[in-house]
Design a protein around this motif. Structure first.
Motif, PDB file in Angstrom:
ATOM      1  N   ASN A  25       0.780  -1.215   0.038  1.00 56.17           N
ATOM      2  CA  ASN A  25       0.154   0.217  -0.216  1.00 56.17           C
ATOM      3  C   ASN A  25       0.626   1.118  -0.031  1.00 56.17           C
ATOM      4  O   ASN A  25       1.348   1.526   0.943  1.00 56.17           O
ATOM      5  CB  ASN A  25      -0.961   0.030   1.132  1.00 56.17           C
ATOM      6  CG  ASN A  25      -2.021  -1.107   1.317  1.00 56.17           C
ATOM      7  OD1 ASN A  25      -2.306  -1.460   0.150  1.00 56.17           O
ATOM      8  ND2 ASN A  25      -2.362  -1.324   2.185  1.00 56.17           N
ATOM      9  N   ILE A  26       0.812   1.820  -1.055  1.00 55.38           N
ATOM     10  CA  ILE A  26       1.876   3.103  -1.170  1.00 55.38           C
ATOM     11  C   ILE A  26       0.632   3.959  -1.581  1.00 55.38           C
ATOM     12  O   ILE A  26      -0.026   4.171  -2.541  1.00 55.38           O
ATOM     13  CB  ILE A  26       2.876   3.147  -2.230  1.00 55.38           C
ATOM     14  CG1 ILE A  26       3.835   2.048  -1.946  1.00 55.38           C
ATOM     15  CG2 ILE A  26       3.520   4.458  -2.291  1.00 55.38           C
ATOM     16  CD1 ILE A  26       4.954   2.016  -3.100  1.00 55.38           C
ATOM     17  N   ALA A  27       0.546   5.170  -0.619  1.00 55.07           N
ATOM     18  CA  ALA A  27      -0.678   6.021  -0.854  1.00 55.07           C
ATOM     19  C   ALA A  27      -0.050   7.438  -1.205  1.00 55.07           C
ATOM     20  O   ALA A  27       1.086   7.778  -0.806  1.00 55.07           O
ATOM     21  CB  ALA A  27      -1.544   6.122   0.614  1.00 55.07           C
ATOM     22  N   PHE A  28      -0.875   8.326  -1.725  1.00 53.18           N
ATOM     23  CA  PHE A  28      -0.148   9.598  -2.133  1.00 53.18           C
ATOM     24  C   PHE A  28      -1.256  10.711  -1.813  1.00 53.18           C
ATOM     25  O   PHE A  28      -2.326  10.563  -2.248  1.00 53.18           O
ATOM     26  CB  PHE A  28      -0.081   9.591  -3.805  1.00 53.18           C
ATOM     27  CG  PHE A  28       1.091  10.371  -4.312  1.00 53.18           C
ATOM     28  CD1 PHE A  28       1.064  11.852  -4.095  1.00 53.18           C
ATOM     29  CD2 PHE A  28       2.315   9.865  -5.014  1.00 53.18           C
ATOM     30  CE1 PHE A  28       1.962  12.588  -4.574  1.00 53.18           C
ATOM     31  CE2 PHE A  28       3.073  10.704  -5.457  1.00 53.18           C
ATOM     32  CZ  PHE A  28       2.818  12.125  -5.194  1.00 53.18           C
ATOM     33  N   VAL A  29      -0.710  11.794  -1.109  1.00 52.64           N
ATOM     34  CA  VAL A  29      -1.471  12.973  -1.026  1.00 52.64           C
ATOM     35  C   VAL A  29      -0.761  14.072  -1.988  1.00 52.64           C
ATOM     36  O   VAL A  29       0.309  14.584  -1.704  1.00 52.64           O
ATOM     37  CB  VAL A  29      -1.638  13.396   0.240  1.00 52.64           C
ATOM     38  CG1 VAL A  29      -2.495  14.846   0.342  1.00 52.64           C
ATOM     39  CG2 VAL A  29      -2.380  12.429   1.291  1.00 52.64           C
ATOM     40  N   PHE A  30      -1.812  14.548  -3.064  1.00 52.14           N
ATOM     41  CA  PHE A  30      -1.006  15.366  -3.981  1.00 52.14           C
ATOM     42  C   PHE A  30      -1.222  16.877  -3.501  1.00 52.14           C
ATOM     43  O   PHE A  30      -2.011  17.256  -2.567  1.00 52.14           O
ATOM     44  CB  PHE A  30      -1.688  15.467  -5.229  1.00 52.14           C
ATOM     45  CG  PHE A  30      -1.716  13.875  -5.890  1.00 52.14           C
ATOM     46  CD1 PHE A  30      -0.669  13.556  -6.728  1.00 52.14           C
ATOM     47  CD2 PHE A  30      -2.661  13.102  -5.765  1.00 52.14           C
ATOM     48  CE1 PHE A  30      -0.340  12.576  -7.293  1.00 52.14           C
ATOM     49  CE2 PHE A  30      -2.582  11.685  -6.246  1.00 52.14           C
ATOM     50  CZ  PHE A  30      -1.493  11.425  -7.148  1.00 52.14           C
TER      51      PHE A  30
END
Lengths: 254, 257
Positions: B86-91
């Motif tokens: 799980n690699i999550a990203f907040v732009f």
């Protein structure tokens, strides 16, 4: 010191609301303030506080519902070459080169080419874009685009510069560089500046005076004279103290 | 200037993510040059660097959005793989899904991961409380302010308890008061959920406020120039002398203006 100079702009009891479908949005309520000749005035407030609306009213782009704005004692009835505006989103003409953008107002005023190019190049140099006269906006970084915006506003030789969060879209470091440069330009070519921002640090770094506005409806909450000498240091204890004081005085808008 | 040695800091920490000799070229333009570092389990790591040093390229490589030219990224010792980890990203720009309500945005990742429905509902309630958006659970993103929308995205990302949460300057140009509020909230959620967070920012003060450790990148081609530990109690005070000292130090390391 600005306070001893004459009043350049006088806002008297300005109110403005907008209607969206059935909702009436009170954006400004009874805003009165004076801007002195050659003062660097910063209007500071949280998001959605009506800062841009106030600037647009001073610029003559919007008319208030109540109250008026006097420029040298005469009421403002619309936009004019005595006020130059620097917009948050740059608003450059994408099909014009840097020098054509900068010379635009003089072109419109019918100033002949040699003269207007000389003026344009003077300000292009001043904002540090020498060598980019023939470039198009798309070829420039955000900071450089705003430098064009600033040069364009100066070239028309206005008495007043209205700056609407001009560095809002820039990263924190480019912002420091631009803050430093805008002050050095202002010190070389003194004008009355009204500068809008939501950034307390920027406000204290730049302003002779900082006017704090409340969240919607925007009202003048307080006003701070910043009398520490320039160039100011962002991490100086006095600077941080003023910052804390103003921070405690601003509204949190979620 | 370190109040704590690198060795003491590492003691008892397990490596969650290992970046090995990460190198990225665009044709013959070298952007990232042989970058190696570890991120520890449950760590809050900030990365700062001068404008134009390749931070976005760096994040895009870490998230596996774009291929690396050389090197590898290991999560728990195995090569990072978006289908397994799980690699999550907040732009930077809020990216809530516009046709889903606040609560469905939070459910989104959990549903994709086929989490069981009871767990999903528990997590949604918990996240709504953590970001303070319970009242707005049935709202759509366009009905929210930008800062509220960003909090929905943050809730959505923490909900899946990612192996690594990448945050790309999520609070960029919000006013300072609001930023501190959201940063406090982020710290609270991070502590409670225990995720491993890598936070990229241009804003040095923000990095000193959030980080346990700061990595400073050099100008392009980027390498890691220095590592700074931030061993200050929370909540941190931006005008405290020790805080200012670290901020000034990091500023000097990257100052180009």
């Amino acid at each position: 010191m600005a306070q001893r100079a004459g009043v350049k702009i006088q806002c008297r009891g300005i109110s403005k609301s907008f209607t969206a479908q059935k909702d009436v949005l009170h954006v400004l309520e009874d805003v009165s303030l004076a801007v002195y000749e050659n003062e660097f005035l910063v209007i500071l407030g949280p998001g959605q506080g009506g800062k841009t609306t106030l600037l647009n009213i001073i610029g003559g782009l919007l008319m208030p519902d109540a109250g008026d704005v006097l420029l040298d004692g005469k009421p403002i009835e619309g936009p004019g070459p005595d006020r130059g505006i620097v917009f948050q989103q740059y608003a450059l003409f994408p099909w014009k080169t840097v020098e054509e953008n900068v010379a635009f107002a003089l072109t419109m005023a019918g100033v002949q080419k040699g003269e207007r190019m000389a003026a344009a190049h003077h300000y292009i140099d001043l904002v540090g874009l020498k060598g980019f006269e023939k470039a198009y906006p798309a070829q420039l970084s955000g900071g450089m685009k705003q430098r064009v915006g600033i040069a364009r506003a100066y070239t028309a030789n206005p008495e007043i510069l209205l700056m609407d969060e001009p560095f809002g879209a820039l990263d924190a470091q480019t912002r420091y560089a631009m803050e430093k440069d805008i002050l050095s330009i202002w010190q070389k070519e003194l004008r009355t500046v009204v500068f809008v921002t939501n950034n307390i640090e920027e406000a204290i770094y730049l302003g002779d005076r900082v006017v704090v506005m409340s969240a919607m409806p925007g009202k003048v909450k307080s006003s701070y004279v910043i009398d520490t000498p320039r160039p100011r240091n962002y991490t100086d204890p006095k600077f941080l103290e003023i910052r804390k004081m103003i921070s405690n005085d601003t509204d949190l808008v979620l | 200037m370190q109040t704590q040695t690198q060795e003491t800091y590492r003691t008892g920490k397990e490596v969650k993510v290992r970046v090995e000799t990460l190198t990225k070229c665009y044709d013959d333009l070298l952007v990232l040059d042989n970058i190696s570092f570890d991120i520890y389990h449950g760590e809050m790591l900030c990365i700062v660097g001068p404008t134009g040093c390749g931070k976005t390229t760096f994040l895009n490589c870490l998230s596996r959005f774009i291929p690396m030219t050389e090197g590898d990224i290991l999560v728990d010792g195995t090569p990072a793989d978006p289908t397994r980890h799980n690699i999550a990203f907040v732009f930077q720009e809020p990216s809530a899904i516009p046709w889903l309500t606040v609560e469905d945005n939070i459910r989104f990742g959990l549903r994709i991961k086929r989490t069981d429905p009871k767990t999903i509902e528990d997590l949604v309630e918990r996240m709504l409380d953590l970001v303070g958006l319970r009242r707005y659970r049935k709202c759509f993103p366009k009905q929210l302010s930008a800062s509220m929308e960003q909090r929905v995205v943050i809730a959505r990302n923490f909900a899946i308890n990612p192996d690594l949460l990448l945050m790309d300057e999520p609070y960029g140009q919000l006013d300072v008061k609001l930023r501190y509020y959201l940063e406090d909230e982020l710290i609270r959620i991070w502590k409670e959920v225990g995720s491993t967070v890598l936070f990229i920012t241009h804003n040095i003060e923000e990095a000193v406020y959030l980080a346990e450790r700061i990595l400073i990148l050099s100008p392009k081609p980027s390498t890691i120039k220095e590592e700074v530990l931030v061993d200050l109690p929370r909540p941190r005070q931006f005008d405290a002398p020790e805080f200012v000292k670290i901020r000034d130090y990091v500023t000097e390391c990257i100052k180009w203006w």
